[in-house]
Design a protein around this motif. Structure first.
Motif, mmCIF file in Angstrom:
data_model
loop_
_atom_site.group_PDB
_atom_site.id
_atom_site.type_symbol
_atom_site.label_atom_id
_atom_site.label_comp_id
_atom_site.label_asym_id
_atom_site.label_seq_id
_atom_site.Cartn_x
_atom_site.Cartn_y
_atom_site.Cartn_z
ATOM 1 N N ARG A 199 -23.781 5.732 -66.966
ATOM 2 C CA ARG A 199 -24.854 6.520 -66.382
ATOM 3 C C ARG A 199 -25.581 7.202 -67.531
ATOM 4 N N ILE A 200 -26.896 7.142 -67.496
ATOM 5 C CA ILE A 200 -27.690 7.687 -68.596
ATOM 6 C C ILE A 200 -28.777 8.585 -68.018
ATOM 7 N N GLY A 201 -28.911 9.759 -68.579
ATOM 8 C CA GLY A 201 -30.019 10.657 -68.251
ATOM 9 C C GLY A 201 -30.777 10.982 -69.514
ATOM 10 N N ASP A 202 -32.111 10.980 -69.454
ATOM 11 C CA ASP A 202 -32.897 11.181 -70.670
ATOM 12 C C ASP A 202 -34.206 11.884 -70.338
ATOM 13 N N SER A 203 -34.479 12.970 -71.029
ATOM 14 C CA SER A 203 -35.786 13.617 -70.914
ATOM 15 C C SER A 203 -36.361 13.892 -72.295
ATOM 16 N N SER A 204 -35.887 13.145 -73.282
ATOM 17 C CA SER A 204 -36.318 13.397 -74.657
ATOM 18 C C SER A 204 -37.759 12.966 -74.890
ATOM 19 N N GLY A 205 -38.274 12.067 -74.033
ATOM 20 C CA GLY A 205 -39.627 11.573 -74.231
ATOM 21 C C GLY A 205 -39.742 10.606 -75.385
ATOM 22 N N GLN A 206 -38.607 10.085 -75.848
ATOM 23 C CA GLN A 206 -38.603 9.169 -76.978
ATOM 24 C C GLN A 206 -37.932 7.853 -76.584
ATOM 25 N N THR A 207 -38.229 6.812 -77.354
ATOM 26 C CA THR A 207 -37.435 5.597 -77.223
ATOM 27 C C THR A 207 -36.025 5.892 -77.693
ATOM 28 N N GLU A 208 -35.087 5.038 -77.338
ATOM 29 C CA GLU A 208 -33.713 5.279 -77.775
ATOM 30 C C GLU A 208 -33.618 5.266 -79.291
ATOM 31 N N THR A 209 -34.335 4.354 -79.929
ATOM 32 C CA THR A 209 -34.327 4.309 -81.395
ATOM 33 C C THR A 209 -34.931 5.581 -81.974
ATOM 34 N N GLY A 210 -36.030 6.037 -81.374
ATOM 35 C CA GLY A 210 -36.653 7.266 -81.853
ATOM 36 C C GLY A 210 -35.751 8.470 -81.670
ATOM 37 N N PHE A 211 -35.047 8.503 -80.529
ATOM 38 C CA PHE A 211 -34.118 9.606 -80.281
ATOM 39 C C PHE A 211 -32.998 9.600 -81.319
ATOM 40 N N LEU A 212 -32.413 8.433 -81.554
ATOM 41 C CA LEU A 212 -31.313 8.344 -82.523
ATOM 42 C C LEU A 212 -31.784 8.708 -83.927
ATOM 43 N N GLU A 344 -30.985 19.892 -72.167
ATOM 44 C CA GLU A 344 -30.081 18.761 -72.379
ATOM 45 C C GLU A 344 -30.950 17.512 -72.387
ATOM 46 N N GLN A 345 -31.210 16.994 -73.581
ATOM 47 C CA GLN A 345 -32.227 15.965 -73.724
ATOM 48 C C GLN A 345 -31.722 14.577 -73.365
ATOM 49 N N ARG A 346 -30.431 14.356 -73.519
ATOM 50 C CA ARG A 346 -29.903 13.027 -73.200
ATOM 51 C C ARG A 346 -28.425 13.151 -72.893
#
Length: 605
Positions: A199-212, A344-346
């Protein structure tokens, strides 16, 4: 600050008899005070005391404890550790563990629970020695200048939990490597995890690569993604989860063996540099990238009544809850000036394919693999500001004064003016959240961060939004933009329950100790402390007559309110597995010190 000790040294070499007596007496006083508060034991005033203020505690075992003490603002016992004696005497130093045995009938534990509680208590005493040694080396004025993670490493833990550093599951090597008071940095292992099991929740507004890349830095992110590719995997089929090294060694390699063999989980190595643990043990702060997102990871250890896992029920909506609360703050004039939501961004939770099929499986087995990335308060403050856990304001340094006294002195303020400002930016916004929006935050000292501007209270940052946020079970007009899925996942409680997120979680769990410690060092009386608190609330209520009905619905000035107890729950239920975290017990009603400070205007409302 580095409090790690050479493991070749024994504890007796590190600490003399005086230190051992100090921690034993402090622990015993805490047991007596908190078990009296929870109505497990009943000390009585001792009129035979030569100096006055004496108490006697006759136990059903025939053992009698005597001590000097006083009653605090909550009619709570505040015993003097130095005066505690046992009759008959049992060695040169009164033992908190022997007290548990002496009070066996009153505590009413089963033999297996009693033995395990004694172990928790002994674990706590050992770490109390470590913290005592650290705190003896630095005074309060110097401590407030240290980086936040070093200050927070000195904290004693939740003050009302009598065995607050039990950490069942950790050995001494684990404690020395991973506990905050030892200050040892460590790296995180990363796993590639099959997306179909997450289960994944994300509100970072970034791609996964960008978030990492933002979390790890460009170099470490590139190295991690290259390792993923070398393993024949990609972000199309797998996501990336950091795990605590202890959890990998002691849980995941065995409990997830089938997943590892099938390639649904693949270990990639360590990435991201050094992290250090905060007071909650499983929330880690980057040392290499100050201000970057904190990482909250699962730990299958039992501490302060609960297994420290990552529950899956909130993960998918954790980021959405953050965004919803952030939106409320941005639109509300009072909150936008004072409150920061540490978003909590991700979040990622991995579903164990076998335990998930067990009806009513104990929650500890379902929460062993997950991560939450949360904003670090440092990233949300301005130059010259400081982010300080509320619990740190209560911390007594070597001079005995809470750090709040040192902050007030550095700010050039009287303690009265400093507390007025503190209440204005903490209690008032929490009450506004409750009365206008029906939202309660479990506001204990580790969930709240006070923003200090040149040591003056300037704002409040709130964290732990997954599981520590409640909403009233009535529909307010202000809920018009509340998504149905968020209302469904948040605990919906009657007003008389949600109000305890302030009354019990903050007033009783935090301010009860804060006021007593300020009074003990002569900074301010408890009566004056609660007078300032009452004034802050009443002034807020007078400014907002439009919420008068809500103030009646969530009334903080009732003569009494329920007494919530956490320690005796463990005595009753033991340490066995359960599908849910334990709920607190209730005692007789508490007399409310705010009621005594209620103005006529409020009384007539």
């Amino acid at each position: 600050m580095n409090a790690h000790f050479d493991v070749s040294q024994t504890i007796t070499e590190l600490h003399g008899a005086a230190d051992w007596e100090t921690v034993c007496r402090a622990s015993l006083a805490k047991l007596i005070d908190e078990l009296t508060y929870e109505e497990v034991i009943s000390p009585v005033p001792d009129d035979t005391s030569a100096t006055g203020g004496g108490f006697s505690l006759p136990l059903k075992s025939g053992i009698v404890y005597t001590f000097a003490g006083r009653l605090g603002a909550w009619q709570n016992l505040l015993s003097d550790p130095a005066t505690i004696t046992r009759e008959p005497q049992d060695g040169p130093i009164p033992s908190p563990q022997q007290f548990v045995i002496d009070a066996r009938a009153e505590m009413a534990m089963s033999p297996d629970t009693e033995a395990m509680f004694l172990r928790e208590l002994s674990n706590t005493l050992r770490q109390d020695l470590v913290i005592l040694r650290t705190n003896s080396q630095i005074d309060g004025s110097a401590l407030i200048d240290r980086p936040a993670h070093e200050r927070h490493a000195c904290l004693e833990g939740h003050p009302k939990a009598v065995a607050n550093k039990g950490r069942l599951g950790w050995g001494i090597d684990d404690v020395q490597r991973y506990a905050p008071e030892h200050g040892q940095p460590f790296e995180l292992l990363w796993l590639a995890a099959d997306r179909d099991h997450c289960r994944i929740g994300d509100s970072s507004g970034q791609t996964e690569t960008g978030f990492l890349s933002a979390v790890l830095g460009k170099h470490e992110c590139a190295r991690l993604l290259a390792t993923l590719s070398d393993a024949g995997l990609s972000l199309t089929t797998h996501t990336l989860i950091p795990v605590h090294p202890w959890q990998w060694d002691h849980v995941l390699q065995q409990a997830y063996l089938e997943e590892l063999i099938a390639g649904r989980l693949v270990a990639l190595g360590t990435f991201g540099g050094k992290y250090v643990a905060g007071p909650s043990l499983r929330t880690l702060t980057s040392l290499d990238r100050p201000g970057s997102l904190d990482v909250k990871l699962a730990l299958m250890i039992l501490n302060t009544s609960a297994w420290r896992g990552i529950p899956g029920k909130y993960i998918a909506l954790g980021s959405a809850i953050s965004d919803w609360l952030e939106g409320i703050v941005a639109r509300d004039p009072l909150l936008s000036e004072t409150v920061t939501i540490l978003r909590e961004q991700r979040g990622i939770w991995y579903r164990h394919p076998r335990y998930d099929q067990v009806p009513g499986a104990p929650y500890q087995h379902l929460e062993t693999l997950g991560v939450i990335w949360r904003e670090n308060a440092k990233s949300r403050i301005s130059e010259g500001q400081d982010a300080c856990l509320y619990a740190a304001l209560l911390h007594q340094a070597s001079d005995g004064a809470p750090l709040a006294v040192h902050h007030a002195a550095r700010a050039g303020m009287t303690i009265e003016d400093w507390l007025k400002q503190l209440f204005a930016v903490t209690v008032v916004p929490l009450y506004h959240f409750l009365t206008r929006y029906g939202i309660g935050f479990i506001a204990h000292g580790q969930n709240l961060t006070v923003i200090l501007d040149n040591h003056r209270p300037a704002g409040l940052a709130i964290k732990d939004l997954q599981g520590d946020v409640d909403i009233v079970n009535q529909v307010f007009p202000e809920h018009v933009d509340l998504p149905d899925e968020i209302r469904a996942i948040l605990p919906n409680k009657p007003p008389e329950y949600v109000i305890h997120d302030i009354q019990t979680a903050h007033f009783v769990t935090v301010l009860r100790f804060f006021s007593a410690r300020l009074a003990a060092c002569g900074a301010i009386t408890e009566e004056a402390f609660y007078g300032l608190l009452a004034d802050a609330l009443q002034e807020h209520m007078a400014r907002h007559p439009e919420f008068s009905e809500r103030f009646r619905l969530f009334d903080l000035f009732t003569p009494e309110f329920p007494r919530v107890c956490i320690n005796k729950v463990r005595f009753a239920i033991g340490y066995g597995d359960a599908a849910e975290r334990p709920l607190p017990a209730l005692g007789t009603d508490l007399k409310n010190p705010l009621f005594a400070n209620m103005s006529g205007t409020v009384a007539d409302r």
